[in-house]
Design an enzyme around this catalytic site. Structure first.
Site, PDB file in Angstrom:
ATOM      1  N   GLY A  76       0.787  -1.224   0.000  1.00 44.90           N
ATOM      2  CA  GLY A  76       0.000   0.000   0.000  1.00 44.90           C
ATOM      3  C   GLY A  76       0.821   1.277   0.000  1.00 44.90           C
ATOM      4  O   GLY A  76       0.352   2.310   0.488  1.00 44.90           O
ATOM      5  N   SER A  77       2.017   1.249  -0.572  1.00 43.83           N
ATOM      6  CA  SER A  77       2.779   2.505  -0.614  1.00 43.83           C
ATOM      7  C   SER A  77       2.096   3.517  -1.537  1.00 43.83           C
ATOM      8  O   SER A  77       2.172   4.730  -1.303  1.00 43.83           O
ATOM      9  CB  SER A  77       4.235   2.261  -1.027  1.00 43.83           C
ATOM     10  N   LEU A 100      -8.370  -9.486 -10.960  1.00 43.38           N
ATOM     11  CA  LEU A 100      -9.103  -8.812 -12.036  1.00 43.38           C
ATOM     12  C   LEU A 100     -10.503  -8.474 -11.549  1.00 43.38           C
ATOM     13  O   LEU A 100     -11.133  -9.267 -10.856  1.00 43.38           O
ATOM     14  CB  LEU A 100      -9.226  -9.745 -13.250  1.00 43.38           C
ATOM     15  N   HIS A 107       0.517   0.744 -13.003  1.00 44.42           N
ATOM     16  CA  HIS A 107       1.235  -0.450 -13.459  1.00 44.42           C
ATOM     17  C   HIS A 107       2.731  -0.145 -13.589  1.00 44.42           C
ATOM     18  O   HIS A 107       3.102   0.888 -14.159  1.00 44.42           O
ATOM     19  CB  HIS A 107       0.667  -0.902 -14.812  1.00 44.42           C
TER      20      HIS A 107
HETATM   21  C1  GRF Z   1       2.981  -1.183  -7.673  1.00 41.23           C
HETATM   22  O1  GRF Z   1       4.250  -1.364  -8.236  1.00 41.23           O
HETATM   23  C2  GRF Z   1       1.935  -1.104  -8.752  1.00 41.23           C
HETATM   24  O2  GRF Z   1       2.420  -0.610  -9.957  1.00 41.23           O
HETATM   25  C3  GRF Z   1       1.516  -2.548  -8.936  1.00 41.23           C
HETATM   26  O3  GRF Z   1       1.573  -3.095  -7.639  1.00 41.23           O
HETATM   27  C4  GRF Z   1       2.528  -2.384  -6.860  1.00 41.23           C
HETATM   28  C5  GRF Z   1       1.855  -1.979  -5.582  1.00 41.23           C
HETATM   29  O4  GRF Z   1       2.739  -1.441  -4.651  1.00 41.23           O
HETATM   30  N1  GRF Z   1       0.210  -2.616  -9.543  1.00 41.23           N
HETATM   31  P1  GRF Z   1       2.188  -0.820  -3.292  1.00 41.23           P
HETATM   32  O5  GRF Z   1       1.364  -1.907  -2.607  1.00 41.23           O
HETATM   33  O6  GRF Z   1       1.373   0.390  -3.620  1.00 41.23           O
HETATM   34  O7  GRF Z   1       3.415  -0.494  -2.501  1.00 41.23           O
END
Ligand code: GRF
Length: 202
Positions: A13-14, A90, A107
């Site tokens: 969840g960063s 999905l 992404h």
């Molecule tokens: C991110 O790299 C995003 O692009 C992908 O999943 C990752 C999630 O990272 N869809 P975080 O949980 O927000 O740290």
């Protein structure tokens, strides 16, 4: 629309944190949903006194029922904009249709290159010199929706998956809030595959 935001997240969840910390978005995040009870994203939400809901796919008979549970909660909370921030499932067609052009995903690659859940490793394995970040609207496919924003990230010779992912994350934390801001403000204009930002009157 009031621009009430919900975030779906499965992991750390960063990106959710970047949204919560953005003064123009954080106060509008009303709900965080995860498919995983142990997602750090849920803790981050609680810490910010945002409603955190675990909707367990295993507690529903099939994907459609799980999707309906998500959709019902979004409707009850009057959510306008849905953000997928590291959500590893999905979405079903009913949910996508209900929020058409109001769901964004972040992404870790320059789509349409390297879709799927192993984009950073795939880019390294392919030996590309440049990869990056894409924020796109969500349609029924896997990482196929119209592109809202992209930014390149250089791949360095001695990059590991961790070092490249860290630089990609730093870009995500800027690009995603910027895209959510314009979506909340109703300034995204979608014409087929083309998405532009309505800059208003100059
Ligand atoms: C991110 O790299 C995003 O692009 C992908 O999943 C990752 C999630 O990272 N869809 P975080 O949980 O927000 O740290």
């Amino acid at each position: 629309m009031d621009g009430r935001v919900a975030v779906l997240a499965s992991g750390t969840g960063s990106n959710l944190q970047a949204l919560l910390d953005d003064p123009s978005i954080g106060p509008h995040v009303v709900l965080v949903i995860s498919d995983r009870a142990d997602a750090t994203a849920l803790e981050r939400a609680r810490h910010h006194r945002v409603e955190a809901a675990h909707l367990d796919p295993a507690a529903h008979p099939d994907r459609a029922a799980h999707d309906r549970a998500i959709r019902n909660l979004l409707r009850e909370r009057d959510v306008d904009v849905l953000v997928l921030a590291g959500y590893m499932r999905l979405l079903g067609p009913g949910l996508i249709e209900a929020f058409r052009d109001r769901i964004v995903n972040v992404h870790p690659a320059l789509l349409p290159s390297f879709p799927g859940t192993t984009a950073v490793a795939d880019a390294l394995a392919a030996g590309v010199k440049v990869t990056g970040v894409t924020v796109h609207l969500v349609d029924e496919g896997m990482d196929t929706g119209p592109i809202v924003a992209q930014e390149a990230v250089e791949v360095l010779e001695d990059d590991t998956k961790a070092s490249l992912a860290a630089r990609i994350h730093a870009v995500e934390h800027r690009l995603l809030p910027a895209a959510v801001r314009v979506l909340r403000e109703g300034r995204l204009v979608v014409e087929g595959r083309q998405v532009r930002i309505d800059e208003g009157e100059s």
